[in-house]
Write a protein that holds these residues in place. Structure first.
Motif, PDB file in Angstrom:
ATOM      1  N   LEU A 142       2.813 -12.222 -22.363  1.00 51.53           N
ATOM      2  CA  LEU A 142       2.714 -13.669 -22.209  1.00 51.53           C
ATOM      3  C   LEU A 142       1.928 -14.202 -23.400  1.00 51.53           C
ATOM      4  N   ASP A 143       2.556 -15.014 -24.223  1.00 52.20           N
ATOM      5  CA  ASP A 143       1.890 -15.614 -25.379  1.00 52.20           C
ATOM      6  C   ASP A 143       1.552 -17.054 -25.013  1.00 52.20           C
ATOM      7  N   THR A 144       0.276 -17.308 -24.770  1.00 47.98           N
ATOM      8  CA  THR A 144      -0.144 -18.635 -24.322  1.00 47.98           C
ATOM      9  C   THR A 144      -0.136 -19.657 -25.445  1.00 47.98           C
ATOM     10  N   GLU A 145      -0.175 -19.214 -26.702  1.00 56.46           N
ATOM     11  CA  GLU A 145      -0.123 -20.158 -27.819  1.00 56.46           C
ATOM     12  C   GLU A 145       1.306 -20.615 -28.087  1.00 56.46           C
ATOM     13  N   LYS A 146       2.219 -19.658 -28.123  1.00 60.18           N
ATOM     14  CA  LYS A 146       3.624 -19.987 -28.396  1.00 60.18           C
ATOM     15  C   LYS A 146       4.392 -20.381 -27.141  1.00 60.18           C
ATOM     16  N   LYS A 147       3.768 -20.184 -25.967  1.00 62.18           N
ATOM     17  CA  LYS A 147       4.417 -20.471 -24.683  1.00 62.18           C
ATOM     18  C   LYS A 147       5.711 -19.666 -24.540  1.00 62.18           C
ATOM     19  N   THR A 148       5.591 -18.356 -24.770  1.00 64.22           N
ATOM     20  CA  THR A 148       6.741 -17.473 -24.652  1.00 64.22           C
ATOM     21  C   THR A 148       6.399 -16.266 -23.778  1.00 64.22           C
ATOM     22  N   ILE A 149       7.434 -15.670 -23.199  1.00 62.46           N
ATOM     23  CA  ILE A 149       7.308 -14.420 -22.459  1.00 62.46           C
ATOM     24  C   ILE A 149       8.248 -13.432 -23.141  1.00 62.46           C
ATOM     25  N   THR A 150       7.702 -12.304 -23.582  1.00 59.82           N
ATOM     26  CA  THR A 150       8.499 -11.284 -24.249  1.00 59.82           C
ATOM     27  C   THR A 150       8.665 -10.107 -23.312  1.00 59.82           C
ATOM     28  N   VAL A 151       9.909  -9.715 -23.077  1.00 56.80           N
ATOM     29  CA  VAL A 151      10.208  -8.585 -22.204  1.00 56.80           C
ATOM     30  C   VAL A 151      10.880  -7.498 -23.041  1.00 56.80           C
ATOM     31  N   PRO A 152      10.888  -6.251 -22.547  1.00 58.98           N
ATOM     32  CA  PRO A 152      11.556  -5.175 -23.283  1.00 58.98           C
ATOM     33  C   PRO A 152      13.053  -5.450 -23.449  1.00 58.98           C
ATOM     34  N   TRP A 153      13.639  -4.857 -24.468  1.00 61.41           N
ATOM     35  CA  TRP A 153      15.054  -5.054 -24.752  1.00 61.41           C
ATOM     36  C   TRP A 153      15.925  -4.636 -23.573  1.00 61.41           C
ATOM     37  N   ASN A 154      15.452  -3.693 -22.754  1.00 63.57           N
ATOM     38  CA  ASN A 154      16.241  -3.199 -21.619  1.00 63.57           C
ATOM     39  C   ASN A 154      15.745  -3.763 -20.285  1.00 63.57           C
ATOM     40  N   TYR A 155      15.122  -4.927 -20.333  1.00 61.09           N
ATOM     41  CA  TYR A 155      14.563  -5.540 -19.122  1.00 61.09           C
ATOM     42  C   TYR A 155      15.631  -5.728 -18.040  1.00 61.09           C
ATOM     43  N   ALA A 156      16.798  -6.218 -18.412  1.00 58.86           N
ATOM     44  CA  ALA A 156      17.867  -6.451 -17.431  1.00 58.86           C
ATOM     45  C   ALA A 156      18.262  -5.150 -16.739  1.00 58.86           C
ATOM     46  N   PHE A 212      10.374 -11.668 -10.061  1.00 64.25           N
ATOM     47  CA  PHE A 212       9.702 -10.411 -10.398  1.00 64.25           C
ATOM     48  C   PHE A 212       8.398 -10.685 -11.139  1.00 64.25           C
ATOM     49  N   ILE A 213       8.461 -11.527 -12.174  1.00 60.59           N
ATOM     50  CA  ILE A 213       7.261 -11.838 -12.957  1.00 60.59           C
ATOM     51  C   ILE A 213       6.250 -12.610 -12.109  1.00 60.59           C
ATOM     52  N   ASP A 214       6.706 -13.540 -11.290  1.00 59.74           N
ATOM     53  CA  ASP A 214       5.793 -14.285 -10.408  1.00 59.74           C
ATOM     54  C   ASP A 214       5.037 -13.351  -9.466  1.00 59.74           C
ATOM     55  N   ASP A 215       5.742 -12.398  -8.865  1.00 59.43           N
ATOM     56  CA  ASP A 215       5.100 -11.469  -7.927  1.00 59.43           C
ATOM     57  C   ASP A 215       4.055 -10.592  -8.627  1.00 59.43           C
ATOM     58  N   VAL A 216       4.396 -10.090  -9.802  1.00 64.28           N
ATOM     59  CA  VAL A 216       3.448  -9.257 -10.550  1.00 64.28           C
ATOM     60  C   VAL A 216       2.239 -10.090 -10.952  1.00 64.28           C
ATOM     61  N   TRP A 217       2.474 -11.321 -11.431  1.00 62.95           N
ATOM     62  CA  TRP A 217       1.381 -12.210 -11.841  1.00 62.95           C
ATOM     63  C   TRP A 217       0.444 -12.490 -10.667  1.00 62.95           C
ATOM     64  N   LYS A 218       1.013 -12.839  -9.513  1.00 62.28           N
ATOM     65  CA  LYS A 218       0.196 -13.151  -8.336  1.00 62.28           C
ATOM     66  C   LYS A 218      -0.629 -11.949  -7.897  1.00 62.28           C
ATOM     67  N   GLU A 219      -0.017 -10.774  -7.909  1.00 61.00           N
ATOM     68  CA  GLU A 219      -0.744  -9.569  -7.519  1.00 61.00           C
ATOM     69  C   GLU A 219      -1.899  -9.295  -8.488  1.00 61.00           C
ATOM     70  N   CYS A 220      -1.637  -9.425  -9.765  1.00 58.84           N
ATOM     71  CA  CYS A 220      -2.682  -9.179 -10.766  1.00 58.84           C
ATOM     72  C   CYS A 220      -3.799 -10.216 -10.674  1.00 58.84           C
ATOM     73  N   MET A 221      -3.464 -11.461 -10.457  1.00 54.17           N
ATOM     74  CA  MET A 221      -4.483 -12.497 -10.351  1.00 54.17           C
ATOM     75  C   MET A 221      -5.325 -12.310  -9.087  1.00 54.17           C
ATOM     76  N   ALA A 222      -4.712 -11.878  -8.009  1.00 54.10           N
ATOM     77  CA  ALA A 222      -5.438 -11.650  -6.764  1.00 54.10           C
ATOM     78  C   ALA A 222      -6.388 -10.458  -6.879  1.00 54.10           C
ATOM     79  N   ASN A 223      -6.075  -9.543  -7.789  1.00 54.67           N
ATOM     80  CA  ASN A 223      -6.891  -8.345  -7.981  1.00 54.67           C
ATOM     81  C   ASN A 223      -7.374  -8.251  -9.426  1.00 54.67           C
TER      82      ASN A 223
END
Length: 73
Positions: free
Chosen positions: A5-19, A45-56
């Protein structure tokens, strides 16, 4: 899987094989539960991971190592 997550560029970069990885995850969910409501798309998927990480955040927050200065020759 590393997602950046790049907060300056407002981008999310995922691996080439994310799909492919997301499809494999959803196939596993279907094999285990058979519940199509538990399948994930990119956003959920990203929302769930983000919420879990923020909660912990005491366990999930990682600070990167300080970059090493290049050696002078």
């Amino acid at each position: 899987m590393r997602i950046i997550l790049d907060t300056e560029k407002k981008t999310i970069t995922v691996p080439w094989n994310y799909a492919d990885k997301l499809e494999a995850y959803n196939n596993m969910v279907m094999q285990i539960s058979g519940d199509t409501n538990k399948k994930k798309d990119f956003k959920s998927f990203i929302d769930d991971v983000w919420k879990e990480c923020m909660a912990n955040s005491d366990k999930c927050l990682k600070t990167a190592d300080k970059p090493k200065k290049p050696e002078k020759k």
